[in-house]
Design a protein around this motif. Structure first.
Motif, PDB file in Angstrom:
ATOM      1  N   UNK A  62       0.842  -1.201   0.000  1.00 45.95           N
ATOM      2  CA  UNK A  62       0.000   0.000   0.000  1.00 45.95           C
ATOM      3  C   UNK A  62       0.876   1.249   0.000  1.00 45.95           C
ATOM      4  N   UNK A  64       3.432   1.759  -1.560  1.00 46.76           N
ATOM      5  CA  UNK A  64       3.854   2.023  -2.932  1.00 46.76           C
ATOM      6  C   UNK A  64       2.984   3.081  -3.629  1.00 46.76           C
ATOM      7  N   UNK A  65       1.737   3.207  -3.182  1.00 46.17           N
ATOM      8  CA  UNK A  65       0.825   4.142  -3.828  1.00 46.17           C
ATOM      9  C   UNK A  65       0.809   5.521  -3.159  1.00 46.17           C
ATOM     10  N   UNK A  66       1.669   5.737  -2.186  1.00 47.74           N
ATOM     11  CA  UNK A  66       1.728   7.045  -1.530  1.00 47.74           C
ATOM     12  C   UNK A  66       2.178   8.101  -2.540  1.00 47.74           C
TER      13      UNK A  66
END
Lengths: 217, 117
Positions: A62, A64-66
């Motif tokens: 998750x 990674x999508x920051x």
């Protein structure tokens, strides 16, 4: 020279990295909140250890999508130095900046111990002050650090000199004894052991100092 | 996913976050899907092995294989089944499963009509 330390909800080694950089090595650092959209002019980025987003779904999946990580990707692809430690290594593999994946330790235990590593620095920016074949001691602290990649791709990484850190006594079942990897350009390093916890003699060793000092070069 | 707030994951990158200011619109079919994520056969599953050992201690004999995966239930709006499959495929490939270590399988159930926005 200022180092950016990325902070996710659930990061817990961000302050360790900050302390090692500023307290032990005198290198300025700045925290970068994961929701930011710019790197604030830092000249190197550290993705610290911890449990970003509670390790929901998979470690690093998750994070990674920051928003900030889109900037980190651009920075890495432009040759900027990026270091991923433990959970940071997991994030780098989920982002695809490094190949493979980190999975549950072979014996299921959370491992918190000192490990001996053998170094093959190759073109890795972060390891340029270590000698080929040098052995160092760094602590590990992870439950999901077993590196996984198919044999063919592992061979390719080996031939390309990207397997820069190996356990001399494999604690977690990683294929190829992999403890750390670099990308082909050598500016990105991901490793499960914690160099920031080996920068002060009172913590048992200073083998991690040269790695973090590479930021200055 | 209680910790996640809108915008935290980047616009449109994650499915399942609440949408706000949704304009009124016509009913759109709602698809009920289940994504089954399993570790690839070549990947060690120590948790599955430990569970298999416990099953033997429970007295259940004859278990040849026990692998642990995940089932993720999704309700999804899409104009038709093909669009639902495309969306779920992207979701599974890029977020729910990591193709390096995992395979996924899609089970799409009956559709029903979604309510008015």
């Amino acid at each position: 020279m200022t180092v950016g330390i990325v902070v996710f909800p659930g990061s817990n080694c961000d302050r360790d990295v900050h302390w090692a950089l500023e307290g032990c090595l005198g290198i300025a650092s700045r925290y970068l909140w994961h929701e930011q959209r710019d790197l604030d002019g830092v000249e190197a980025v550290v993705l610290p250890g911890g449990f970003s987003y509670g390790d929901y779904l998979r470690c690093g999946a998750i994070a990674r999508f920051a928003p900030l990580l889109e900037e980190v990707r651009r920075f890495a692809e432009a040759g900027g130095p990026v270091l991923g430690i433990c959970n940071g290594f997991q994030v780098l593999t989920e982002m695809g900046l490094l190949p493979g994946a980190l999975t549950r330790n072979r014996d299921l235990h959370f491992l918190c111990q000192s490990t001996e590593l053998s170094i093959n620095p190759g073109a890795c920016h972060w390891l340029r002050d270590y000698a080929l074949g040098e052995r160092i001691q760094l602590p590990i602290a992870h439950g999901e650090g077993r590196y996984q990649l198919d044999a063919e791709q592992l061979d390719r990484l080996e031939q390309q000199g990207q397997i820069v850190l190996r356990y001399t006594s494999n604690p977690n079942g990683s294929v190829g004894d992999v403890a750390g990897l670099t990308n082909r350009a050598g500016n990105v390093l991901g490793l499960m052991p914690h160099p920031e916890r080996a920068c002060d003699q009172s913590l048992g060793g200073i083998d991690g100092q040269r790695l973090l000092k590479a930021i200055l070069r | 996913m209680g910790l996640l707030q809108p915008g935290q994951l980047g616009r449109g990158r994650a499915v399942g976050l609440p949408r706000f200011n949704k304009p009124a619109r016509l009913p759109v079919p709602l698809f009920h899907a289940r994504v089954l994520v399993s570790l690839r056969a070549s990947v060690l599953d120590p948790a599955g092995e430990a569970t298999r050992a416990a099953a033997e201690r429970l007295g259940v004999e004859g278990i040849r294989r026990l692998r642990i995966g995940k089932a993720i239930e999704v309700e999804l709006e899409a104009t038709d089944r093909a669009e639902a499959e495309a969306k779920l495929g992207l979701l599974s490939d890029r977020l729910l499963a990591n193709p390096v270590i995992e395979d996924w399988k899609l089970v799409i159930g009956d559709t029903s009509t979604g309510g008015l926005g």
